[in-house]
Design a protein around this motif. Sequence first.
Motif, PDB file in Angstrom:
ATOM      1  N   GLY A 170     -41.399 -38.851 -39.975  1.00 13.64           N
ATOM      2  CA  GLY A 170     -42.412 -38.408 -39.023  1.00 13.64           C
ATOM      3  C   GLY A 170     -41.833 -37.765 -37.765  1.00 13.64           C
ATOM      4  N   ARG A 201     -34.572 -44.075 -44.633  1.00 17.68           N
ATOM      5  CA  ARG A 201     -33.853 -43.332 -45.667  1.00 17.68           C
ATOM      6  C   ARG A 201     -34.398 -41.926 -45.823  1.00 17.68           C
ATOM      7  N   GLN A 260     -28.821 -45.584 -41.345  1.00 16.91           N
ATOM      8  CA  GLN A 260     -29.942 -46.021 -42.195  1.00 16.91           C
ATOM      9  C   GLN A 260     -30.152 -47.530 -42.183  1.00 16.91           C
ATOM     10  N   GLN A 319     -33.010 -51.473 -47.410  1.00 17.32           N
ATOM     11  CA  GLN A 319     -32.429 -51.994 -48.643  1.00 17.32           C
ATOM     12  C   GLN A 319     -31.074 -51.366 -48.984  1.00 17.32           C
ATOM     13  N   GLY A 377     -43.071 -47.692 -43.067  1.00 20.21           N
ATOM     14  CA  GLY A 377     -42.935 -49.132 -43.306  1.00 20.21           C
ATOM     15  C   GLY A 377     -42.888 -49.474 -44.788  1.00 20.21           C
ATOM     16  N   ALA A 378     -42.190 -48.643 -45.566  1.00 20.42           N
ATOM     17  CA  ALA A 378     -42.002 -48.921 -46.994  1.00 20.42           C
ATOM     18  C   ALA A 378     -41.264 -50.242 -47.160  1.00 20.42           C
ATOM     19  N   GLN A 386     -38.792 -51.098 -48.823  1.00 22.71           N
ATOM     20  CA  GLN A 386     -37.322 -51.036 -48.741  1.00 22.71           C
ATOM     21  C   GLN A 386     -36.838 -50.876 -47.305  1.00 22.71           C
ATOM     22  N   LYS A 390     -48.824 -42.182 -36.202  1.00 23.32           N
ATOM     23  CA  LYS A 390     -50.132 -41.541 -35.990  1.00 23.32           C
ATOM     24  C   LYS A 390     -51.162 -41.999 -37.003  1.00 23.32           C
TER      25      LYS A 390
HETATM   26  C1  LIG Z   1     -33.987 -48.291 -54.473  1.00 17.12           C
HETATM   27  C2  LIG Z   1     -34.560 -47.787 -53.182  1.00 17.12           C
HETATM   28  C3  LIG Z   1     -33.898 -48.061 -52.004  1.00 17.12           C
HETATM   29  C4  LIG Z   1     -34.401 -47.619 -50.772  1.00 17.12           C
HETATM   30  N1  LIG Z   1     -33.741 -47.927 -49.627  1.00 17.12           N
HETATM   31  C5  LIG Z   1     -34.279 -47.573 -48.438  1.00 17.12           C
HETATM   32  C6  LIG Z   1     -33.629 -47.936 -47.205  1.00 17.12           C
HETATM   33  O1  LIG Z   1     -32.551 -48.528 -47.185  1.00 17.12           O
HETATM   34  N2  LIG Z   1     -34.222 -47.590 -46.043  1.00 17.12           N
HETATM   35  C7  LIG Z   1     -35.422 -46.901 -46.004  1.00 17.12           C
HETATM   36  O2  LIG Z   1     -35.892 -46.619 -44.905  1.00 17.12           O
HETATM   37  N3  LIG Z   1     -36.020 -46.515 -47.136  1.00 17.12           N
HETATM   38  C8  LIG Z   1     -35.472 -46.829 -48.356  1.00 17.12           C
HETATM   39  N4  LIG Z   1     -36.099 -46.406 -49.500  1.00 17.12           N
HETATM   40  C9  LIG Z   1     -37.162 -45.392 -49.389  1.00 17.12           C
HETATM   41  C10 LIG Z   1     -38.525 -45.943 -49.042  1.00 17.12           C
HETATM   42  O3  LIG Z   1     -39.195 -46.268 -50.248  1.00 17.12           O
HETATM   43  C11 LIG Z   1     -39.350 -44.881 -48.289  1.00 17.12           C
HETATM   44  O4  LIG Z   1     -39.419 -43.712 -49.068  1.00 17.12           O
HETATM   45  C12 LIG Z   1     -38.806 -44.508 -46.911  1.00 17.12           C
HETATM   46  O5  LIG Z   1     -38.532 -45.668 -46.154  1.00 17.12           O
HETATM   47  C13 LIG Z   1     -39.802 -43.660 -46.178  1.00 17.12           C
HETATM   48  O6  LIG Z   1     -39.268 -43.240 -44.942  1.00 17.12           O
HETATM   49  P1  LIG Z   1     -40.224 -42.840 -43.733  1.00 17.12           P
HETATM   50  O7  LIG Z   1     -41.044 -44.015 -43.380  1.00 17.12           O
HETATM   51  O8  LIG Z   1     -39.370 -42.240 -42.685  1.00 17.12           O
HETATM   52  O9  LIG Z   1     -41.067 -41.647 -44.357  1.00 17.12           O
HETATM   53  P2  LIG Z   1     -42.584 -41.586 -44.794  1.00 17.12           P
HETATM   54  O10 LIG Z   1     -42.935 -42.670 -45.722  1.00 17.12           O
HETATM   55  O11 LIG Z   1     -42.818 -40.186 -45.206  1.00 17.12           O
HETATM   56  O12 LIG Z   1     -43.379 -41.901 -43.464  1.00 17.12           O
HETATM   57  C14 LIG Z   1     -43.433 -41.049 -42.355  1.00 17.12           C
HETATM   58  C15 LIG Z   1     -44.390 -41.671 -41.362  1.00 17.12           C
HETATM   59  O13 LIG Z   1     -44.385 -40.910 -40.180  1.00 17.12           O
HETATM   60  C16 LIG Z   1     -45.724 -40.854 -39.682  1.00 17.12           C
HETATM   61  N5  LIG Z   1     -45.802 -39.659 -38.843  1.00 17.12           N
HETATM   62  C17 LIG Z   1     -45.784 -38.357 -39.230  1.00 17.12           C
HETATM   63  N6  LIG Z   1     -45.812 -37.548 -38.167  1.00 17.12           N
HETATM   64  C18 LIG Z   1     -45.870 -38.338 -37.073  1.00 17.12           C
HETATM   65  C19 LIG Z   1     -45.942 -38.084 -35.672  1.00 17.12           C
HETATM   66  N7  LIG Z   1     -45.927 -36.839 -35.184  1.00 17.12           N
HETATM   67  N8  LIG Z   1     -45.986 -39.139 -34.837  1.00 17.12           N
HETATM   68  C20 LIG Z   1     -46.001 -40.418 -35.316  1.00 17.12           C
HETATM   69  N9  LIG Z   1     -45.943 -40.699 -36.629  1.00 17.12           N
HETATM   70  C21 LIG Z   1     -45.871 -39.675 -37.497  1.00 17.12           C
HETATM   71  C22 LIG Z   1     -46.598 -40.810 -40.905  1.00 17.12           C
HETATM   72  O14 LIG Z   1     -47.897 -41.296 -40.608  1.00 17.12           O
HETATM   73  C23 LIG Z   1     -45.830 -41.739 -41.858  1.00 17.12           C
HETATM   74  O15 LIG Z   1     -46.295 -43.078 -41.747  1.00 17.12           O
HETATM   75  C24 LIG Z   1     -35.594 -46.845 -50.736  1.00 17.12           C
HETATM   76  C25 LIG Z   1     -36.270 -46.560 -51.938  1.00 17.12           C
HETATM   77  C26 LIG Z   1     -35.772 -47.015 -53.140  1.00 17.12           C
HETATM   78  C27 LIG Z   1     -36.538 -46.715 -54.390  1.00 17.12           C
END
Ligand SMILES: Cc1cc2nc3c(=O)[nH]c(=O)nc-3n(C[C@H](O)[C@H](O)[C@H](O)COP(=O)(O)OP(=O)(O)OC[C@H]3O[C@@H](n4cnc5c(N)ncnc54)[C@H](O)[C@@H]3O)c2cc1C
Lengths: 312, 263
Positions: free
Chosen positions: A200, A225, A239, A242, A259-260, A262, A278
């Motif tokens: 985000g 991630r 990072q 998980q 907040g996934a 992992q 947001k």
């Molecule tokens: C085996 C495995 C291991 C993994 N290990 C990890 C790990 O170690 N760490 C990890 O983090 N993930 C890990 N993942 C990935 C995890 O499943 C998610 O895909 C990842 O955490 C998503 O990252 P994110 O929250 O940054 O992105 P997104 O899920 O895309 O979320 C982005 C967020 O930003 C918000 N947003 C967008 N624009 C704005 C704005 N302008 N202002 C405020 N908010 C905004 C959106 O509403 C959304 O909630 C792993 C997955 C697998 C399958």
Amino acid sequence: MSDTIVIAELSKGKISAITNELVTAANQLGSNCTLVVPCNDSAIANDASSISGVSKIIAAKSGVFSNYDAASWAEALDAVSPSGIIVTSASTQSKDLAARLAARRTISVVQDVVEISNDGTVLTSPVYSGKALQSVKLSSDAVVSVRANVFSPADNSGSSEVQVIDTSGNVTTALKEMVQRASERLDVSEANIIISGGRGMGNPGNFSHLEEIADKLGAAVGASRAAVDTWDEIPHSMQVGQTGKTVNPNLYIAVGISGAIQHLAGMRSSKYIVAINKDADAPIFQHADYGIVATWEEALPILSSSLSNLLG
Amino acid sequence: MNTNVHQSNSLRLLVGDTMVNIAVLVKQVPDSNSKIQITGDRVDLSSVKMDISPYDEFAVENALQHKDSSGGTVTAITLGGSGADKVLKGVKALGVDNIVRLDYDGFMDSNGLQSVLASEISSGGYDVVYCGKSAADTGAGSTGPGIAERLGWCSVSNIIDIKFENGLTVTSPAEGGNAIISVNLPAVVSCDKGATKVRKSNVKGIMMAKKAQVEVKSVSPPAASVTIVSQVMPPAKPAGKKFEGAASAETVAQLLRDEANII
Ligand SMILES: Cc1cc2nc3c(=O)[nH]c(=O)nc-3n(C[C@H](O)[C@H](O)[C@H](O)COP(=O)(O)OP(=O)(O)OC[C@H]3O[C@@H](n4cnc5c(N)ncnc54)[C@H](O)[C@@H]3O)c2cc1C
């Protein structure tokens, strides 16, 4: 009751404050706590002489302690430590050392302890990335690593003598080079406050807004991630989760992170969690002590100036 | 074990004992997306999808790269029940040569686990052991360094980069930066992700893996000195405070001072 041994945790060549927490944990597990300080220069052990609840301090003096080498550290510390339950911190390096020390004594190791029963016999640690808590019982001595920010620190009203004992170990790996981090900024694994950005944030340049707040708070900057995988400028060392680092700070601020499960695996045990997102339905809000439903573009400048006002 | 980096590949093929005998430890754990359920006072994995522990994938990749660079064989070893064969077949499909399962379904304490693994490593005559920096279920990270100590080998943990020259050169995070460390074999190397890009299996690999035999061995661990008393869900966090709108950032900053006593 078993005797206990605490291996002092070091930070920048000094005894770190976590050591006081380790002493509290040790006195819950047993009695007659010996504090062992790995050092080159035994003077650093004097800082520990006021920690309450310690019956004896051993400054384990050896050249092997100039760089971390698991085998020689375990050998040198084993040689000077009495038998009993050994307590270390659950930092990455100390968990590694704990495992080697336990194996050296052919005893078990229990890592990441976050709770000890009042009678000292049941130890609880998070398992399945914090999705469950496991409690175990010991029927013999063990090495126990203890998470930071869980046990209240022993106070500094004691006075113990420091006994210096020369020790050594067979160094088996060679440090070729230390590549210092480019920035002065703390690593997420060392910080008490972390502000992390996710997808985000829109682009990696926007992490400068997180850095600005981090500088005010003395915080480290972390990332999800998705951020690490999407942008080359955000290294994997940032990072959290998980497949990143597990952190346990007093305060974790998640910005633009959904907040996934992992991601939660790496930070859910933080004492306080603040989320800025947001999307009011983002899962991170279920875990946040304080949630702000807003874009970071709007919320961060206000957070930043409010912090400046409070911090003076 | 190959100690001469200038040795040609063809020569190495003739001189069998210069080949590196590589082991990689893999573990089956709940898929990272899975919900953990408790039945009675134990975690109930009966309806959970299982998968290879994420860090083990980096260990497998490093083991295969070691073989690519020095020649030799890679043996993947797991400890578990027959359900864990799936993980072994998965890494077989990636190019691992041999797959071994130490047959044991149940809890072992770290002393038991490490002693059976260490004896398997020592009887297999391995030169190097790769493993993940920690298993996703326990999160402990004790197995690699613990085995190394029992074998009297050196160990490096949480490595984020590796080069196969003069033994091994690995990069591992240390206070204030990264330590570049040279390691002589035999050694145990526990692997973090770093910049590691893992290879994917292809159809041919998957077909071969289907036909591959898992070598199953029985083990008898020493009596446990750590026993599980209970497994429970973490206490639910009390509901937090959620504010609408950016202006609330000021309120939150104030709460961090007055309520949380953090700043
Ligand atoms: C085996 C495995 C291991 C993994 N290990 C990890 C790990 O170690 N760490 C990890 O983090 N993930 C890990 N993942 C990935 C995890 O499943 C998610 O895909 C990842 O955490 C998503 O990252 P994110 O929250 O940054 O992105 P997104 O899920 O895309 O979320 C982005 C967020 O930003 C918000 N947003 C967008 N624009 C704005 C704005 N302008 N202002 C405020 N908010 C905004 C959106 O509403 C959304 O909630 C792993 C997955 C697998 C399958």
